[in-house]
Design an enzyme around this catalytic site. Structure first.
Site: not given
Length: 264
Positions: A105-107, A109, A133
């Protein structure tokens, strides 16, 4: 001696959260799939604890613990995503006889993608699935990573605006002092990050996003499809950057349905 060193290395990087029915804290070799989960900037492995317990014992969830937080607080954060991906890919080792999937998720990802690229360079080790994500695709992110905040006050304002960190944590000077080094390190890593170019993957890629995410538009997230020659799907849910928190049950069901099994 070599087996002991590999085991210790895995314990440094990966956390497992046993449920009441499954007391294992090491890899569950009886699980149908291994899911390696990468947290967001400033986050820790515990972010994935609800997912891990919901999917056990069918799925062995290994949540990555980055240096500089919780039980690795005394370690300096790694301020280079490529170096961090190198270290994690090395620590993962061979997947064995069960499929492996990556979720970030975020970083996380971007980091999951870079680890997938490194695994794909090893014969037979490319993951069977990559789930990204809350992060714009590499093609949409190129040249824009230097927009990340540099000062602590700006950094805290941005984190507060994303809604993923409890405001009480950010308002507590003592706790903030503990978490700021990891936040600084992660955002410095993001500021200097450029993705591995080309279409290096052949595994399926699934992108998840919130329809009101200030960090990435739906069209920016859709560009993840350019990184694989395999299947690509996108799933848009209502919410902002941490839409996962608002749709925990739906996301767990979605991930469970996507994951490969030994038979598959």
């Amino acid at each position: 001696m070599e087996l002991v060193e590999v085991s210790q290395q895995r314990n440094v990087w990966f956390r497992r959260f046993p449920s009441a029915e499954n007391a294992l804290t090491g890899p569950d070799r009886g699980a149908e799939c291994e899911l390696v989960c990468f947290p967001h900037a400033g986050g820790s492995a515990t972010y994935w604890q609800p997912l891990a317990r919901a999917l056990a014992p069918t799925v062995d969830v290994a949540a990555v613990q980055y240096p500089g937080r919780l039980d690795r607080l005394r370690e300096a954060p790694v301020e280079d995503l490529h170096l961090l991906a190198d270290l994690i890919a090395e620590a993962l080792g061979p997947r064995g006889d069960r499929p492996r999937a990556l979720l970030g998720h975020s970083m996380g990802a971007s980091l999951a993608y870079e680890v997938a690229v490194r695994l794909a360079r090893r014969p037979g080790e490319e993951p069977q699935l990559l789930v990204v994500s809350g992060r714009r695709g590499p093609a949409a992110a190129r040249g824009r990573n230097r927009e990340w905040p540099v000062g602590d006050a700006e950094l805290v304002r941005r984190i507060r605006g994303l809604g993923g960190t409890d405001a009480l944590v950010l308002d507590d000077p003592g706790v903030l002092e503990l978490i700021l080094p990891a936040l600084r390190g992660d955002y410095r890593a993001l500021a200097s990050y450029e993705d591995t170019p080309g279409r290096p993957l052949s595994c399926p890629v699934v992108a998840l996003t919130g329809d009101r995410d200030p960090e990435a538009t739906v069209e920016e997230v859709r560009t993840w499809g350019e990184q694989t020659s395999g299947d690509f799907r996108i799933r848009v849910l209502a919410g902002g950057h941490f839409f996962l928190n608002d749709h925990a049950g739906d996301v767990i069901d979605l991930i469970r349905g996507l994951l490969p099994t030994r038979a598959g």
